[in-house]
Design an enzyme around this catalytic site. Structure first.
Site, PDB file in Angstrom:
ATOM      1  N   LYS A  70       0.963  -1.365  -0.082  1.00 46.83           N
ATOM      2  CA  LYS A  70       0.035   0.036   0.042  1.00 46.83           C
ATOM      3  C   LYS A  70       1.134   1.237   0.000  1.00 46.83           C
ATOM      4  CE  LYS A  70      -4.171  -2.082   1.921  1.00 46.83           C
ATOM      5  NZ  LYS A  70      -5.320  -1.893   2.936  1.00 46.83           N
ATOM      6  N   ASP A 107     -10.243   2.358   1.808  1.00 46.20           N
ATOM      7  CA  ASP A 107     -10.356   1.561   3.151  1.00 46.20           C
ATOM      8  C   ASP A 107     -11.224   2.376   4.250  1.00 46.20           C
ATOM      9  OD1 ASP A 107      -8.923  -0.913   2.444  1.00 46.20           O
ATOM     10  OD2 ASP A 107      -6.856   0.154   2.944  1.00 46.20           O
ATOM     11  N   GLY A 135      -0.005   1.048   9.243  1.00 43.42           N
ATOM     12  CA  GLY A 135      -0.642   1.859   8.240  1.00 43.42           C
ATOM     13  C   GLY A 135      -2.195   1.727   8.359  1.00 43.42           C
ATOM     14  N   ALA A 136      -2.759   0.524   8.909  1.00 47.62           N
ATOM     15  CA  ALA A 136      -4.167   0.492   9.049  1.00 47.62           C
ATOM     16  C   ALA A 136      -4.746   1.352  10.092  1.00 47.62           C
ATOM     17  CB  ALA A 136      -4.490  -1.130   9.395  1.00 47.62           C
ATOM     18  N   TYR A 221     -10.357 -10.462   9.699  1.00 49.29           N
ATOM     19  CA  TYR A 221     -11.544 -11.249   9.443  1.00 49.29           C
ATOM     20  C   TYR A 221     -11.372 -12.476   9.585  1.00 49.29           C
ATOM     21  CZ  TYR A 221      -9.659 -10.995   4.714  1.00 49.29           C
ATOM     22  OH  TYR A 221      -9.068 -10.889   3.814  1.00 49.29           O
ATOM     23  N   GLY A 242     -14.124  -7.476  10.306  1.00 42.23           N
ATOM     24  CA  GLY A 242     -13.369  -6.790   9.341  1.00 42.23           C
ATOM     25  C   GLY A 242     -13.657  -7.284   7.736  1.00 42.23           C
TER      26      GLY A 242
HETATM   27  P1  ATR Z   1      -0.148  -2.624   9.404  1.00 40.90           P
HETATM   28  O1  ATR Z   1       0.760  -1.360   8.668  1.00 40.90           O
HETATM   29  O2  ATR Z   1      -0.467  -3.441   8.570  1.00 40.90           O
HETATM   30  O3  ATR Z   1      -0.992  -1.752  10.257  1.00 40.90           O
HETATM   31  P2  ATR Z   1       2.362  -2.760  11.028  1.00 40.90           P
HETATM   32  O4  ATR Z   1       2.809  -1.289  10.612  1.00 40.90           O
HETATM   33  O5  ATR Z   1       3.161  -3.823  11.262  1.00 40.90           O
HETATM   34  O6  ATR Z   1       0.930  -3.165  10.365  1.00 40.90           O
HETATM   35  O7  ATR Z   1       1.534  -2.319  12.546  1.00 40.90           O
HETATM   36  C1  ATR Z   1       1.409  -3.318  13.557  1.00 40.90           C
HETATM   37  C2  ATR Z   1       0.623  -2.644  14.653  1.00 40.90           C
HETATM   38  O8  ATR Z   1       0.511  -3.778  15.927  1.00 40.90           O
HETATM   39  C3  ATR Z   1       1.568  -1.782  15.427  1.00 40.90           C
HETATM   40  O9  ATR Z   1       1.087  -1.025  15.969  1.00 40.90           O
HETATM   41  C4  ATR Z   1       2.308  -2.762  16.433  1.00 40.90           C
HETATM   42  O10 ATR Z   1       2.935  -1.840  17.527  1.00 40.90           O
HETATM   43  P3  ATR Z   1       4.394  -1.246  17.479  1.00 40.90           P
HETATM   44  O11 ATR Z   1       4.020  -0.040  16.825  1.00 40.90           O
HETATM   45  O12 ATR Z   1       4.421  -1.068  19.277  1.00 40.90           O
HETATM   46  O13 ATR Z   1       5.207  -2.301  17.013  1.00 40.90           O
HETATM   47  C5  ATR Z   1       1.089  -3.449  16.970  1.00 40.90           C
HETATM   48  N1  ATR Z   1       1.461  -4.841  17.376  1.00 40.90           N
HETATM   49  C6  ATR Z   1       1.969  -6.004  16.831  1.00 40.90           C
HETATM   50  N2  ATR Z   1       2.166  -7.076  17.628  1.00 40.90           N
HETATM   51  C7  ATR Z   1       1.740  -6.503  18.760  1.00 40.90           C
HETATM   52  C8  ATR Z   1       1.784  -7.177  20.079  1.00 40.90           C
HETATM   53  N3  ATR Z   1       2.091  -8.351  20.345  1.00 40.90           N
HETATM   54  N4  ATR Z   1       1.323  -6.359  21.239  1.00 40.90           N
HETATM   55  C9  ATR Z   1       1.120  -5.020  21.244  1.00 40.90           C
HETATM   56  N5  ATR Z   1       1.117  -4.364  19.787  1.00 40.90           N
HETATM   57  C10 ATR Z   1       1.415  -5.206  18.738  1.00 40.90           C
END
Ligand code: ATR
Length: 278
Positions: A70, A107, A135-136, A221, A242
């Protein structure tokens, strides 16, 4: 029937084989009797630009773009809609006949449509809590702010990332250990983290601290009822899944590719649920 006039559109992701978008779009195409086809493409993780550049001129009419492309699609587009600019990401590319590429993001429309459809949710009704800062989460935060949310609260394990999104959505950042404070008076709570995916532990959120009228949504989802949504249901809160967001972001994409809205009378949700279970 594929003919000499068939319009081609698709989705690009990596991995993409389990995407439900081909099922949804092709069911709509069949019902509408449109001479079109929607296929899945899986460019290499570092090869999105080369792939999409090759489509300039419109051999493929357009693409939906999913993880992890994206941001690449955002960088590639020659023109961006205001909502794509706000989200910092593109999930819809249209290849114009003049060789230019237009980037959009549906989205947010999917998010608001799902919240309205499954919970009658009005974004102006109270504070929104977004869990996550990827990003989401950015897309959700900028969408809710633009839709008139009185306050967008971003909760994240890494506070600096929450602060960066708060700056974009005129919101407030909270570290994960202050999530209870963020839930105070919340009208909606949206999980936009990847925690709980691929066998990791789900986020432990004290939903008991949210008001009884709060709506709880998960962008994931698979499974349809995530542990987070189950926790919300156990607490008696209304939930939004979702899959509804996926279907609702697909509708404006279909219109961009094929020049007409999808037909109403196709149970794409039922088809998608069957595929998820199968
Ligand atoms: P996307 O772009 O698809 O939204 P991403 O950039 O990988 O995915 O973001 C993942 C999110 O899930 C982040 O907010 C991450 O927290 P951090 O910014 O602290 O890394 C969060 N996340 C993933 N695994 C987690 C966990 N086990 N506990 C808490 N937050 C988690």
């Amino acid at each position: 029937m594929i003919t000499g006039r068939t319009v081609v559109a698709g989705v690009a992701g990596n991995p993409v084989a389990h995407s439900l978008s081909p099922l949804i779009h092709n069911a709509w195409l069949a019902k509408a009797g449109v001479d079109g086809v929607y296929v899945a493409f899986s460019p290499p993780a570092d090869g999105f630009r080369r792939f999409a550049e090759g489509l300039r001129g419109g051999a493929v009419r357009g693409l939906n773009v999913t993880v992890p492309f994206k941001e690449d699609a955002f960088a590639l587009a020659d023109r961006l809609s205001p909502r794509a600019k706000a989200a910092g990401a593109v999930n819809l590319l249209v290849f114009e006949a003049d060789g230019t590429i237009a980037g959009d993001n549906t989205d947010g429309e999917g998010l608001l449509g799902a919240l309205a459809r499954q919970a009658g949710f009005d974004p102006t009704s109270g504070p929104a809590v977004i869990l996550g800062a990827g990003g989401a989460a950015r897309g959700a935060a900028t969408t809710l702010a633009a839709a008139g949310s009185p306050e967008v609260r971003i909760v994240n394990r890494t506070l600096a990332r929450a602060e960066a999104i708060a700056g974009l959505a005129d919101g407030v950042a909270f570290p994960l250990d202050k999530v209870a404070a963020a839930l105070d008076g919340a009208a909606v709570v949206i999980n936009a983290t990847t925690a709980g995916l691929s066998g990791q532990a789900a986020l432990d959120v004290p939903l008991g601290r949210a008001p009884d009228h709060a709506v709880v949504m998960d962008m994931v989802y698979k499974p349809l009822v995530t542990p987070f949504l189950q926790q919300a249901r156990d607490r008696g809160l209304r939930t939004v899944d979702g899959l509804e967001m996926l279907i609702r972001q697909a509708a404006p994409s279909f219109e961009a590719f094929f020049g007409r809205p999808p037909p109403q009378d196709v149970d794409v949700r039922g088809l998608a649920l069957a595929a998820l279970e199968g």
